[in-house]
Design a protein around this motif. Structure first.
Motif, PDB file in Angstrom:
ATOM      1  N   PHE A  68      -2.806   8.221  -5.046  1.00 49.87           N
ATOM      2  CA  PHE A  68      -2.304   6.825  -5.438  1.00 49.87           C
ATOM      3  C   PHE A  68      -2.827   5.802  -4.351  1.00 49.87           C
ATOM      4  CE2 PHE A  68       0.754   3.187  -6.028  1.00 49.87           C
ATOM      5  CZ  PHE A  68       0.623   3.238  -7.343  1.00 49.87           C
ATOM      6  N   ALA A  69      -2.520   6.063  -2.908  1.00 47.26           N
ATOM      7  CA  ALA A  69      -2.811   5.431  -2.006  1.00 47.26           C
ATOM      8  C   ALA A  69      -4.309   5.238  -1.982  1.00 47.26           C
ATOM      9  CB  ALA A  69      -2.255   6.079  -0.699  1.00 47.26           C
ATOM     10  N   ASP A  70      -5.078   5.849  -2.729  1.00 47.10           N
ATOM     11  CA  ASP A  70      -6.614   5.745  -2.593  1.00 47.10           C
ATOM     12  C   ASP A  70      -7.118   4.283  -3.417  1.00 47.10           C
ATOM     13  OD1 ASP A  70      -7.088   8.382  -0.860  1.00 47.10           O
ATOM     14  OD2 ASP A  70      -7.024   9.251  -2.839  1.00 47.10           O
ATOM     15  N   THR A  71      -6.298   4.005  -4.199  1.00 48.73           N
ATOM     16  CA  THR A  71      -6.568   2.920  -5.210  1.00 48.73           C
ATOM     17  C   THR A  71      -6.332   1.533  -4.678  1.00 48.73           C
ATOM     18  OG1 THR A  71      -4.329   2.861  -6.017  1.00 48.73           O
ATOM     19  CG2 THR A  71      -5.934   4.286  -7.086  1.00 48.73           C
ATOM     20  N   ASP A  72      -6.886   0.607  -5.039  1.00 48.83           N
ATOM     21  CA  ASP A  72      -6.575  -0.678  -4.895  1.00 48.83           C
ATOM     22  C   ASP A  72      -6.306  -1.559  -6.105  1.00 48.83           C
ATOM     23  OD1 ASP A  72      -8.918  -1.884  -6.259  1.00 48.83           O
ATOM     24  OD2 ASP A  72     -10.187  -1.371  -4.434  1.00 48.83           O
ATOM     25  N   PHE A 100      -7.075   6.788 -10.199  1.00 45.58           N
ATOM     26  CA  PHE A 100      -5.842   7.657  -9.731  1.00 45.58           C
ATOM     27  C   PHE A 100      -5.529   8.754 -10.506  1.00 45.58           C
ATOM     28  CE2 PHE A 100      -1.140   8.463 -10.580  1.00 45.58           C
ATOM     29  CZ  PHE A 100      -0.754   9.075  -9.411  1.00 45.58           C
ATOM     30  N   ASP A 133      -2.536  -1.443  -3.739  1.00 44.86           N
ATOM     31  CA  ASP A 133      -2.863  -0.241  -4.401  1.00 44.86           C
ATOM     32  C   ASP A 133      -2.984  -0.689  -6.075  1.00 44.86           C
ATOM     33  OD1 ASP A 133      -0.131  -0.268  -5.729  1.00 44.86           O
ATOM     34  OD2 ASP A 133       0.621   0.596  -3.826  1.00 44.86           O
ATOM     35  N   HIS A 189       0.591  -1.415  -0.622  1.00 50.39           N
ATOM     36  CA  HIS A 189       1.200  -0.127  -0.602  1.00 50.39           C
ATOM     37  C   HIS A 189       2.165   0.002   0.554  1.00 50.39           C
ATOM     38  CE1 HIS A 189       1.309   4.274   0.081  1.00 50.39           C
ATOM     39  NE2 HIS A 189       0.905   4.218  -1.225  1.00 50.39           N
TER      40      HIS A 189
END
Lengths: 143, 143, 143, 143
Positions: free
Chosen positions: C12-16, C71, D16, D22
């Protein structure tokens, strides 16, 4: 389900110049463990429900750091359901490396509609999640 | 406008255990400088346009690292419009600390509709951005 | 060894906010795949060597984004040794999801002494790494 | 000094896919505000002291999220010294956007020698920090 365990290895980008894992990363690790727990139950964390986009903004989080984590450490993370509220879930987390506790954390998340024009709106836990998670039984001595 | 300069100070969480800034962070710095340039022109990077949600996924990016960045360094970042395509913008970046060049980077972004049911879809640059940005003039010797 | 493949799931924290993986994260994924390749050979990336602390600062990196990552995507990352220089290693990376290419990247790292009082100092590749990695053979048509 | 205020603008990479910042990023913001407070006093957070490398690993942290933060928000962060222990400092943080509270957090840091061969070792607060920071006075009604 009330407990779930997963592993991950500390990456280079998780560290800071002190040589240790940056303390903010533990929250990413917790969240991903939470999501893996839900994925193991077939639940998608961010989804559409009754015509709305729902998600789980955090209401409160905390972490206690017991012993440091370093690059390459193989981490074991245990997630436990601590409390199931009307609109919230509270998860507890334990981080271990080779059997020693490295940290303990907690996340309380609120089930919210994200795309209501009036802003975030808390809703009762959807049954497809609530029915699958149960708070961990009290351990002897807890009560 | 074809050039814009902004500053930022290196934060603790930007570093890794080598004691230097993690190389992936330079791309965050570039993107934020790009957004500050656009904000200075009154442009929002992620917005609605002709009924769609538009954004700027990256097509290609690169960075050359000349001298290391460290915690506390006060960075000066210059953004230059290198090329304005039909659906793309290419920006060049220079990072300097106390007058020495620390890195040079480049980002090519595609203007896309994000919420088309068929997936990302490139669109011609909206006039509200295209009209405000011009490629930097060639320097003597470039041609 | 000249090629290595590893997997990872998008967090999840990889997304924007665009709903896609932030483009800077691909470089973290590349680096971790590089480290896993070296770990599989018994090599620690950040270590002491001939009395000094050595590491691998990046000289140049790049990435081309072919199709977006989201995600939950299960990613397969292939690392290939592209070139072994006197003081540098160049790695090429391919990202795939369910058989489609999502991105291609490249990292050139310089072997450096990190704790020389005069600053970073490039050194010839230590045999314990150089002897274990070979550039990938040319594919038919490359020459 | 017992209180310090600083600003920062939310960056794209802070968000996120929910469209919000986030939750782990708030801890980066807190830490940077802490460091800016110390920098304003001429104190370097990570330094050499009595022959050792000292730093401030975190013992415990927490955050309560009151209202969401979004891309572009201009944040005002107030740091307050809550407690000065023998080997620890506790800081409280308030995040505000346009006068509304967005979050409240807390960090307890331990002053440690980082390069002792036996591992992290807590030490009494060095006078060059302890002498410059004082716990905030109790507000009326606190006691």
């Amino acid at each position: 389900m009330y407990q779930f365990t997963t592993g991950r290895r500390i990456e280079f980008a998780d560290t800071d110049l002190s040589g240790l894992v940056h303390f903010s990363k533990y929250f990413v690790f917790m969240e991903t463990a939470e999501h893996e727990m839900l994925r193991s139950l077939g639940v998608t964390i961010h989804t559409r429900y009754e015509g709305f986009e729902i998600g789980w903004p955090r209401r409160a989080v905390s972490c206690e750091y017991v012993s440091p984590l370093r690059f390459g450490d193989q981490l074991e993370i245990t997630v436990q359901v601590e409390r199931k509220g009307r609109t919230t879930m509270t998860y507890g987390f334990t981080f271990e490396v080779e059997g020693r506790v490295a940290a303990r954390g907690r996340i309380t998340a609120i089930c919210c509609v994200l795309d209501d024009p009036t802003g975030l709106r808390a809703i009762p836990l959807p049954p497809f999640i609530a029915d699958q998670l149960e708070p961990a039984p009290l351990e002897a001595g807890d009560g």
